[in-house]
Design a protein around this motif. Structure first.
Motif, PDB file in Angstrom:
ATOM      1  N   VAL A 150      -7.410   3.404  -5.534  1.00  0.00           N
ATOM      2  CA  VAL A 150      -7.635   4.501  -4.707  1.00  0.00           C
ATOM      3  C   VAL A 150      -6.572   5.654  -4.911  1.00  0.00           C
ATOM      4  N   PRO A 151      -5.398   5.063  -4.809  1.00  0.00           N
ATOM      5  CA  PRO A 151      -4.034   6.179  -4.886  1.00  0.00           C
ATOM      6  C   PRO A 151      -4.364   6.735  -6.317  1.00  0.00           C
ATOM      7  N   TRP A 152      -4.648   6.055  -7.396  1.00  0.00           N
ATOM      8  CA  TRP A 152      -4.751   6.514  -8.824  1.00  0.00           C
ATOM      9  C   TRP A 152      -5.801   7.326  -8.826  1.00  0.00           C
ATOM     10  N   GLN A 153      -7.121   7.171  -8.426  1.00  0.00           N
ATOM     11  CA  GLN A 153      -8.294   7.923  -8.400  1.00  0.00           C
ATOM     12  C   GLN A 153      -7.944   9.280  -7.854  1.00  0.00           C
ATOM     13  N   GLN A 154      -7.073   9.279  -6.780  1.00  0.00           N
ATOM     14  CA  GLN A 154      -6.628  10.476  -6.139  1.00  0.00           C
ATOM     15  C   GLN A 154      -5.657  11.328  -6.968  1.00  0.00           C
ATOM     16  N   LEU A 155      -4.850  10.628  -7.805  1.00  0.00           N
ATOM     17  CA  LEU A 155      -3.984  11.215  -8.713  1.00  0.00           C
ATOM     18  C   LEU A 155      -4.689  11.929  -9.861  1.00  0.00           C
ATOM     19  N   ALA A 156      -5.639  11.116 -10.209  1.00  0.00           N
ATOM     20  CA  ALA A 156      -6.436  11.598 -11.407  1.00  0.00           C
ATOM     21  C   ALA A 156      -7.210  12.793 -11.040  1.00  0.00           C
ATOM     22  N   LYS A 157      -7.852  12.720  -9.809  1.00  0.00           N
ATOM     23  CA  LYS A 157      -8.641  13.981  -9.329  1.00  0.00           C
ATOM     24  C   LYS A 157      -7.755  15.227  -9.294  1.00  0.00           C
ATOM     25  N   LYS A 158      -6.640  15.196  -8.711  1.00  0.00           N
ATOM     26  CA  LYS A 158      -5.674  16.079  -8.527  1.00  0.00           C
ATOM     27  C   LYS A 158      -4.953  16.832  -9.849  1.00  0.00           C
TER      28      LYS A 158
ATOM     29  N   LEU B 298      11.978  10.537  -8.329  1.00  0.00           N
ATOM     30  CA  LEU B 298      10.769  10.430  -7.189  1.00  0.00           C
ATOM     31  C   LEU B 298      11.321  11.239  -6.042  1.00  0.00           C
ATOM     32  N   SER B 299      10.696  12.406  -5.686  1.00  0.00           N
ATOM     33  CA  SER B 299      10.976  13.174  -4.622  1.00  0.00           C
ATOM     34  C   SER B 299      10.623  12.259  -3.422  1.00  0.00           C
ATOM     35  N   PRO B 300      11.486  12.382  -2.220  1.00  0.00           N
ATOM     36  CA  PRO B 300      10.995  11.554  -1.120  1.00  0.00           C
ATOM     37  C   PRO B 300       9.801  12.131  -0.537  1.00  0.00           C
ATOM     38  N   VAL B 301       8.796  11.188   0.022  1.00  0.00           N
ATOM     39  CA  VAL B 301       7.639  11.521   0.871  1.00  0.00           C
ATOM     40  C   VAL B 301       7.681  12.157   2.024  1.00  0.00           C
ATOM     41  N   GLU B 302       8.946  11.506   2.825  1.00  0.00           N
ATOM     42  CA  GLU B 302       8.973  11.914   4.077  1.00  0.00           C
ATOM     43  C   GLU B 302      10.553  12.453   4.052  1.00  0.00           C
ATOM     44  N   TYR B 303      10.636  13.595   4.628  1.00  0.00           N
ATOM     45  CA  TYR B 303      11.864  14.198   4.659  1.00  0.00           C
ATOM     46  C   TYR B 303      12.286  14.285   6.416  1.00  0.00           C
ATOM     47  N   GLY B 304      13.558  14.234   6.562  1.00  0.00           N
ATOM     48  CA  GLY B 304      14.006  14.158   8.162  1.00  0.00           C
ATOM     49  C   GLY B 304      15.317  13.330   8.287  1.00  0.00           C
ATOM     50  N   GLY B 305      15.519  12.826   9.315  1.00  0.00           N
ATOM     51  CA  GLY B 305      16.836  12.068   9.664  1.00  0.00           C
ATOM     52  C   GLY B 305      17.016  10.761   8.743  1.00  0.00           C
ATOM     53  N   GLU B 306      18.310  10.434   8.666  1.00  0.00           N
ATOM     54  CA  GLU B 306      18.631   9.152   7.854  1.00  0.00           C
ATOM     55  C   GLU B 306      18.749   9.417   6.251  1.00  0.00           C
ATOM     56  N   MET B 307      17.928  10.338   5.793  1.00  0.00           N
ATOM     57  CA  MET B 307      18.047  10.470   4.189  1.00  0.00           C
ATOM     58  C   MET B 307      18.582  11.752   3.712  1.00  0.00           C
TER      59      MET B 307
ATOM     60  N   THR C 151       0.771  -1.281   0.001  1.00  0.00           N
ATOM     61  CA  THR C 151       0.012   0.018   0.021  1.00  0.00           C
ATOM     62  C   THR C 151       0.921   1.314   0.108  1.00  0.00           C
ATOM     63  N   GLN C 152       1.935   1.212   0.925  1.00  0.00           N
ATOM     64  CA  GLN C 152       2.778   2.398   1.049  1.00  0.00           C
ATOM     65  C   GLN C 152       3.575   2.565  -0.484  1.00  0.00           C
ATOM     66  N   SER C 153       4.011   1.557  -0.947  1.00  0.00           N
ATOM     67  CA  SER C 153       4.723   1.607  -2.179  1.00  0.00           C
ATOM     68  C   SER C 153       4.069   2.271  -3.273  1.00  0.00           C
ATOM     69  N   LEU C 154       2.889   1.665  -3.415  1.00  0.00           N
ATOM     70  CA  LEU C 154       1.525   2.388  -4.494  1.00  0.00           C
ATOM     71  C   LEU C 154       1.549   3.707  -4.155  1.00  0.00           C
ATOM     72  N   ASN C 155       1.165   3.984  -3.152  1.00  0.00           N
ATOM     73  CA  ASN C 155       0.899   5.378  -2.725  1.00  0.00           C
ATOM     74  C   ASN C 155       2.094   6.418  -2.934  1.00  0.00           C
ATOM     75  N   TRP C 156       2.996   5.886  -2.768  1.00  0.00           N
ATOM     76  CA  TRP C 156       4.552   6.796  -3.077  1.00  0.00           C
ATOM     77  C   TRP C 156       4.655   7.065  -4.558  1.00  0.00           C
ATOM     78  N   ILE C 157       4.313   5.892  -5.282  1.00  0.00           N
ATOM     79  CA  ILE C 157       4.379   5.939  -6.793  1.00  0.00           C
ATOM     80  C   ILE C 157       3.226   6.932  -7.492  1.00  0.00           C
ATOM     81  N   ALA C 158       2.071   6.744  -6.929  1.00  0.00           N
ATOM     82  CA  ALA C 158       0.843   7.531  -7.261  1.00  0.00           C
ATOM     83  C   ALA C 158       1.369   9.085  -6.826  1.00  0.00           C
ATOM     84  N   GLY C 159       1.424   9.349  -5.506  1.00  0.00           N
ATOM     85  CA  GLY C 159       1.559  10.414  -5.049  1.00  0.00           C
ATOM     86  C   GLY C 159       2.875  11.002  -5.241  1.00  0.00           C
ATOM     87  N   SER C 160       4.072  10.489  -5.675  1.00  0.00           N
ATOM     88  CA  SER C 160       5.059  11.289  -5.927  1.00  0.00           C
ATOM     89  C   SER C 160       5.631  11.424  -7.237  1.00  0.00           C
TER      90      SER C 160
END
Ligand code: PMP
Length: 412
Positions: free
Chosen positions: A128-136, A246-255, A95-104
């Motif tokens: 659902v992630p693709w529906q959201q991408l289509a909407k946006k 791909l832009s990181p979805v989360e910014y912070g430590g480690e990356m 789920t997270q992997s697909l959301n990152w692709i669709a979202g980022s």
């Protein structure tokens, strides 16, 4: 080598229990799989001896934890034949992997008027992630139709995929219909149009040899818990050139590399995409699961499940009033069998099977558009894995027959 399917069942301590006074027959593997002792031991050993945060410390435990975490990444790379370990990003799951692709990645290639293509058999996490991408973006979400027996309609795919198609995202194997989709063929169709092929491999990687390069998938997602590994760990594979975009979805430590007051620079792949402390024990557990699967061999696992389906399908087809969804030929199926009995609600059927110790799932299986396509509200679903046996198949068939008699005559 060394492990055989005949002895594998003993490696799963959870299976040695009674449920409702009957030996447990676990047939809910499409939802999640049980863990062999080797995976449990590896996770315990990590916490007992090596626990430390990865990538940051120079002390011995930190180096050991980092070495094990990165070794797990290489195991994943080799398991799906990725070209480089930089192409393997650890996530929470499919789920997270697909959301990152669709979202980022999605917004960088999809614009208003473009088309995103999926199919009617997709799990909600590949819908659902693709529906959201289509909407946006103002893009159109289009669906590839299925043949009457539930297989992807290749002619329909050729119609739908065209010059406006920017992304096609398909399940490699369905979690309901038990079909395997021709990913390589579809990838070629979308690549001709200059689009990208995303694959939801949640139900494929655990059950068959998968080679992401041979498939020519641009992105490929799967979950550790469906392949003997722990929950909370999964994989996003992407071709390196695309992951670079791909832009990181989360910014912070480690990356990060360097952080200034107004600007920061980031690590290289894959760490750039893994912000924060990752699921270290999860990745190491997934690595142990891959070792276990490799010892048995994915071709052997696939053949074993195929044999179980070849036994189960005719026996189930012989039960009067039982409807099986998807192809009726065992050779066209994976080890997932969705069914309904007469007008019985699948939850009642699943509850009756549980009384016999047989664990199956009932519901819409996170595939509501597919349920509409099948014209049902829900189904029951049995799904096999390497530790299931011919006895399990017989127990399933007997339990369905007992349920049928109970609901018809009131005797169990
Ligand atoms: N896709 C398919 C085909 C699945 O079967 C599942 C799990 N049911 C998922 C995606 C989602 O996986 P997860 O919940 O592990 O993210």
């Amino acid at each position: 080598m060394g492990k055989s399917l005949n002895t594998s069942r003993q490696d799963f301590p959870i299976l040695e229990q009674l449920v409702n006074d009957e030996p447990l027959v676990y047939l809910d593997n499409a939802a999640t799989t049980q863990k062999p002792q080797a995976v449990i031991d590896q996770i315990v050993s990590y916490y007992q001896h090596d626990n430390a945060n990865v990538h940051r410390g120079v002390h011995t435990l930190a180096e050991r934890a980092t070495a094990q975490y990165e070794a797990a990444r290489v195991k994943v790379q080799q398991f799906i034949n990725a070209a480089s370990s930089a192409e393997i990003v650890f996530t929470k799951g499919t789920t997270q992997s697909l959301n990152w692709i669709a979202g980022s990645f999605g917004p960088t290639v999809v614009q208003a008027g473009d088309e995103i293509v999926i199919s009617y058999m997709e799990h909600h996490s590949n819908l659902v992630p693709w529906q959201q991408l289509a909407k946006k973006t103002g893009a159109k979400l289009r669906y590839i139709d299925l043949l009457p027996d539930g297989q992807l309609d290749l002619d329909a795919a050729k119609q739908v995929i065209g010059p406006r198609t920017k992304i096609v995202s398909l399940a490699h194997a369905s979690n309901v219909l038990g079909v395997v989709n021709p990913v390589k063929t579809i990838a070629a169709l979308v690549h001709v149009q200059g689009g990208y092929m995303v694959v939801d491999g949640a139900q494929a990687v655990p059950h068959m040899p998968v080679d992401v390069q041979a498939l020519d998938a641009d992105f490929y997602a799967f979950s550790g818990h469906k392949m003997l590994g722990p929950t909370g760990i999964g994989v996003l594979y992407g071709k390196q050139a695309l992951l670079e975009q791909l832009s990181p979805v989360e910014y912070g430590g480690e990356m990060i590399d360097f952080v200034g007051l107004q600007e920061s620079t980031f690590k290289e792949l894959p760490w750039r995409l893994e912000g924060g402390t990752p699921n270290i024990a999860g990745a190491i557990g997934l690595g142990a699961a891959i070792d276990y699967l490799n010892q048995i061999g994915m071709t052997n696992i696939q053949a074993h499940e195929q044999a179980l389906v070849a036994e189960a399908l005719p026996a189930l087809q012989a039960i009067d009033g039982l409807t099986i969804y998807g192809p009726q030929e065992a050779s066209q199926r994976t080890g997932v069998i969705a069914f309904n009995l007469d007008n019985l609600h699948p939850h009642d059927l699943a509850t009756a099977l549980d009384m016999e110790g047989v664990a199956v799932r009932a519901g819409h299986h996170c595939a509501q558009p597919l349920m509409q396509w099948l014209n049902v509200a829900a189904t029951a679903r049995a799904s096999f894995y390497l530790y299931n046996t011919s006895e399990d198949v017989q127990a399933l068939v007997a339990a369905i027959q007992a349920a049928k008699e109970f609901f018809q005559n009131g005797t169990l």
